[in-house]
Design a protein around this motif. Structure first.
Motif, PDB file in Angstrom:
ATOM      1  N   TRP A   1       0.832  -1.212   0.000  1.00  0.00           N
ATOM      2  CA  TRP A   1       0.000   0.000   0.000  1.00  0.00           C
ATOM      3  C   TRP A   1       0.863   1.257   0.000  1.00  0.00           C
TER       4      TRP A   1
ATOM      5  N   GLY B   1       3.105   1.056  -3.572  1.00  0.00           N
ATOM      6  CA  GLY B   1       2.404   0.974  -4.846  1.00  0.00           C
ATOM      7  C   GLY B   1       2.345   2.272  -5.636  1.00  0.00           C
ATOM      8  N   PRO B   2       1.921   3.396  -5.035  1.00  0.00           N
ATOM      9  CA  PRO B   2       1.840   4.648  -5.793  1.00  0.00           C
ATOM     10  C   PRO B   2       3.187   5.144  -6.319  1.00  0.00           C
ATOM     11  N   LEU B   3       4.276   4.747  -5.658  1.00  0.00           N
ATOM     12  CA  LEU B   3       5.599   5.173  -6.110  1.00  0.00           C
ATOM     13  C   LEU B   3       6.041   4.411  -7.351  1.00  0.00           C
ATOM     14  N   GLU B   4       5.494   3.213  -7.546  1.00  0.00           N
ATOM     15  CA  GLU B   4       5.927   2.351  -8.651  1.00  0.00           C
ATOM     16  C   GLU B   4       4.933   2.363  -9.809  1.00  0.00           C
ATOM     17  N   ASP B   5       4.245   3.475  -9.961  1.00  0.00           N
ATOM     18  CA  ASP B   5       3.208   3.583 -10.981  1.00  0.00           C
ATOM     19  C   ASP B   5       3.793   3.895 -12.360  1.00  0.00           C
ATOM     20  N   TYR B   6       4.812   3.147 -12.743  1.00  0.00           N
ATOM     21  CA  TYR B   6       5.449   3.327 -14.046  1.00  0.00           C
ATOM     22  C   TYR B   6       5.639   1.955 -14.684  1.00  0.00           C
TER      23      TYR B   6
ATOM     24  N   ARG C   1       9.801   8.187  -9.206  1.00  0.00           N
ATOM     25  CA  ARG C   1       9.021   9.433  -9.206  1.00  0.00           C
ATOM     26  C   ARG C   1       9.888  10.617  -8.792  1.00  0.00           C
TER      27      ARG C   1
ATOM     28  N   TRP D   1       8.991   8.691   0.162  1.00  0.00           N
ATOM     29  CA  TRP D   1       7.919   9.632   0.481  1.00  0.00           C
ATOM     30  C   TRP D   1       8.471  10.852   1.208  1.00  0.00           C
TER      31      TRP D   1
END
Length: 257
Positions: free
Chosen positions: A62, A65-70, A193, A245
């Motif tokens: 959780w 996940g948003p950091l690996e959105d590539y 990111r 983050w």
């Protein structure tokens, strides 16, 4: 002599990241229990909860996940790039089997993938990483590994940078002198990111080439119960994700996010 800002940043990150941060929270709670029982217990349990959440695969996924959105870089984007840029990820200072110093496991993963892309595209390679402590700059260790182990000779070797922002600033100067404005950027998915923001801030067009994902079904054939338990790898991924983050927050506070 390292810059005072670099030392201060490292010291703050040690205080805010595991394992020290949860331990400090718990220790403060235990010290307060005798006089402020409710507050002390709350902090002690909070420290334990933070330790658990930052090592459980589900909560780490959780967080990461948003950091690996590539996605994996496409052939089209590789075709648009003029060069491949590989970021350093640390070194091993005690490696007698390699003559003294060598790249860390993270850096080795990055240069392995960068070398694969270079062979596929025949694009020139830039490697970037300085020497935060005394010793050989990380980019120089990367250069040796690329040549000796992967048969790739980088065109540019940037050895002054101490962090991701300086990776971008110094690399861009070298690339622009060669007329390069579009790059395929190689680093770990968790780091992508923040890296993109720094390189795009210099005016470069960046095509992300992420690797080494921390999330996903790496152990689909394993027992679901066992794979959901805390582990060393998930604890490291939790530390790495929280580190990124905090780095993004620092970018935002500095007006670069």
């Amino acid at each position: 002599m390292l810059p005072a800002t670099f030392i201060a940043k490292k010291f703050v990150s040690i205080l805010l990241l595991p394992p020290l941060a949860p331990l400090l929270i718990g220790a403060i709670g235990l010290l307060l229990i005798r006089r402020f029982r409710r507050t002390g217990l709350l902090l002690a349990w909070l420290g334990l909860a933070c330790t658990l959440l930052l090592s459980l695969p589900a909560s780490v996924a959780w967080l990461a996940g948003p950091l690996e959105d590539y996605p994996v870089i496409s052939a089209e984007d590789l075709g648009r790039a003029q060069a491949i840029v590989i970021l350093a990820g640390g070194r091993r200072s005690n490696a007698p089997e390699f003559g003294g110093e060598t790249v860390s496991a993270l850096t080795l993963e990055r240069i392995r993938y960068g070398a694969r892309l270079a062979r596929r595209t025949r694009l020139p390679v830039l490697i970037t990483g300085g020497a935060p402590a005394e010793g050989i700059p990380e980019a120089e260790l990367m250069r040796r590994a690329l040549i000796e182990d992967f048969g790739i000779t980088p065109r540019w070797v940037e050895t002054r940078s101490l962090d991701t922002r300086e990776n971008a600033l110094y690399s861009t100067t070298m690339l622009r002198q060669a007329g390069v404005t579009r790059i395929a950027l190689v680093t770990h998915g968790l780091h992508m990111r923040r890296s993109i923001r720094e390189f795009e801030a210099t005016g470069l067009t960046v095509y992300p080439a992420p690797m080494g994902r921390a999330t996903g079904k790496e152990h689909s054939n394993r027992d679901e119960v066992l794979s959901s338990l805390p582990s060393m790898s998930s604890a490291y991924s939790g530390w790495y994700a929280l580190h990124e983050w905090l780095g993004l927050l620092q970018q935002k506070l500095a007006g670069r996010g």
